[in-house]
Design a protein around this motif. Structure first.
Motif, short mmCIF file in Angstrom:
data_model
loop_
_atom_site.label_atom_id
_atom_site.label_comp_id
_atom_site.label_asym_id
_atom_site.label_seq_id
_atom_site.Cartn_x
_atom_site.Cartn_y
_atom_site.Cartn_z
N SER A 38 0.81 -1.22 0.00
CA SER A 38 0.00 0.00 0.00
C SER A 38 0.85 1.27 0.00
O SER A 38 0.35 2.34 -0.35
N VAL A 39 2.13 1.15 0.42
CA VAL A 39 3.04 2.31 0.37
C VAL A 39 4.07 2.14 -0.75
O VAL A 39 5.01 2.91 -0.86
N ASN A 40 3.89 1.08 -1.54
CA ASN A 40 4.72 0.81 -2.72
C ASN A 40 6.13 0.32 -2.40
O ASN A 40 7.08 0.55 -3.15
N GLY A 41 6.29 -0.33 -1.25
CA GLY A 41 7.58 -0.94 -0.93
C GLY A 41 8.67 0.08 -0.69
O GLY A 41 8.42 1.22 -0.26
N PHE A 42 9.90 -0.33 -0.97
CA PHE A 42 11.06 0.52 -0.73
C PHE A 42 11.26 1.53 -1.87
O PHE A 42 10.94 1.25 -3.03
N ASP A 43 11.82 2.68 -1.52
CA ASP A 43 12.18 3.70 -2.50
C ASP A 43 13.51 3.28 -3.15
O ASP A 43 14.55 3.29 -2.50
N GLU A 44 13.47 2.93 -4.42
CA GLU A 44 14.63 2.36 -5.09
C GLU A 44 15.70 3.38 -5.44
O GLU A 44 16.78 3.01 -5.93
N ARG A 45 15.47 4.63 -5.15
CA ARG A 45 16.53 5.63 -5.32
C ARG A 45 17.54 5.55 -4.18
O ARG A 45 18.66 6.05 -4.29
N MET A 46 17.15 4.91 -3.08
CA MET A 46 17.94 4.96 -1.86
C MET A 46 18.96 3.82 -1.79
O MET A 46 18.63 2.66 -2.05
N GLU A 47 20.19 4.19 -1.45
CA GLU A 47 21.23 3.20 -1.19
C GLU A 47 21.32 3.05 0.33
O GLU A 47 20.33 3.19 1.04
N TYR A 48 22.51 2.74 0.85
CA TYR A 48 22.64 2.47 2.28
C TYR A 48 22.46 3.74 3.12
O TYR A 48 22.99 4.79 2.79
N GLY A 49 21.71 3.60 4.22
CA GLY A 49 21.58 4.69 5.17
C GLY A 49 20.16 5.18 5.33
O GLY A 49 19.77 6.16 4.69
N GLY A 50 19.36 4.49 6.15
CA GLY A 50 18.00 4.93 6.42
C GLY A 50 16.97 4.46 5.43
O GLY A 50 15.80 4.83 5.52
N GLU A 51 17.38 3.63 4.47
CA GLU A 51 16.42 3.17 3.45
C GLU A 51 15.32 2.30 4.06
O GLU A 51 14.18 2.30 3.59
N ASP A 52 15.66 1.54 5.10
CA ASP A 52 14.65 0.74 5.78
C ASP A 52 13.68 1.64 6.56
O ASP A 52 12.46 1.46 6.50
N ARG A 53 14.23 2.57 7.30
CA ARG A 53 13.40 3.44 8.13
C ARG A 53 12.45 4.29 7.30
O ARG A 53 11.33 4.60 7.74
N GLU A 54 12.86 4.67 6.11
CA GLU A 54 11.99 5.49 5.27
C GLU A 54 10.72 4.72 4.91
O GLU A 54 9.62 5.32 4.86
N LEU A 55 10.85 3.42 4.69
CA LEU A 55 9.66 2.59 4.45
C LEU A 55 8.74 2.67 5.67
O LEU A 55 7.53 2.87 5.54
N GLY A 56 9.31 2.52 6.86
CA GLY A 56 8.52 2.58 8.08
C GLY A 56 7.85 3.93 8.28
O GLY A 56 6.72 4.01 8.78
#
Length: 274
Positions: A195-213
């Motif tokens: 519903s939030v379209n998964g992970f933002d694929e522009r993001m590399e290492y550093g907060g990419e998991d938290r941004e999903l949350g």
């Protein structure tokens, strides 16, 4: 038994650590799950390991791989989400050995409109290498006394390994740490991730998991703190993928998510607007 939980494990060229993680899942008290290996371009050493272990474990394993093109964890995780066959997803990393109650705890605590935010306990390189299959199956590598005997320092953080029941609930309640989507130990309903379209694929290492949350929270999916209820031990490794330019980009994306209260990324599983 048909799986009703999908576990996504991210990895990249760390077959020695991944093997220990898979043995950790072979010792779980809750067994109705499938394992999806989200492989960000490892060499054939990893695929050979998975083929070998498939003959030795009770659960199905899917190996989702793409060609190595730098740090693209978000892309391979999105691909892995689409390969899951159940409606609930746990995510962890290929350097985190799960305690035997890892899956059971996520299954017991899952609720509608909630994602679970678990913890991990970092080990030294010496301890990481010392741990054997037998130590994983027996639970030695989660035993504070055993770990201290083998070089781990005494610390309040060791409660992540030793707290259970009322104590773990109390520590979850008083911890100042806000529940966040942690790549090493978090779970949610698949429909909520989509519903939030998964992970933002522009993001590399550093907060990419938290941004999903953060997008899940903006959508009304509440984070629940369970860092003292379920844990994994984190095996040490080098971090050659840290990139200052990428960190700056990620920071900007997260700030935009926060400021606009975004619930959708145009750079996720589906490309473009909804």
């Amino acid at each position: 038994m048909k799986p009703n939980i999908s576990i996504i494990v991210s990895t990249y060229n760390s077959p020695e650590w991944l093997e220990k993680v898979i043995w950790g899942f072979s010792a779980q008290t809750y067994t109705a799950f499938e394992l999806i290996i989200a492989d960000d371009g490892s060499t054939t050493d990893t695929s050979e390991l998975i083929k070998n272990l498939l003959q030795q474990v009770f659960f199905p394993i899917k190996h989702v791989w793409h060609e190595d093109n730098g740090f693209q964890k978000t892309i391979i995780l999105n691909k892995a989400v689409l390969e899951t066959s159940t409606d609930y997803i746990i995510m962890t990393d290929g350097d985190c050995i799960p305690r035997k109650d890892f899956v059971e705890t996520h299954e017991k605590l899952r609720k509608p409109n909630v994602f679970l935010s678990g913890g991990y306990h970092k080990l030294s390189m010496d301890l990481s290498k010392l741990i054997t299959k037998e130590d994983i199956i027996s639970g030695n590598c989660f035993n504070v006394d055993w770990l201290v005997t083998n070089g781990m320092k005494k610390s309040f953080k060791n409660n992540k390994l030793s707290a259970f029941g009322i104590k773990s609930s109390f520590l979850n309640f008083i911890t100042p740490t806000t529940p966040s989507w942690n790549g090493h130990n978090s779970s949610a309903w698949k429909k909520d991730i989509l519903s939030v379209n998964g992970f933002d694929e522009r993001m590399e290492y550093g907060g990419e998991d938290r941004e999903l949350g953060e997008r899940l929270v903006n959508k009304g999916i509440k984070g629940k703190q369970i860092r003292y209820s379920t844990t994994c031990v984190h095996l040490d490794h080098a971090r050659g993928y840290v990139n200052e330019k990428a960190l700056a980009v990620n920071k900007q994306i997260r700030e935009n998510t926060k400021n606009t209260k975004s619930i959708w990324t145009e750079y996720g599983i589906k490309k473009g607007t909804r």
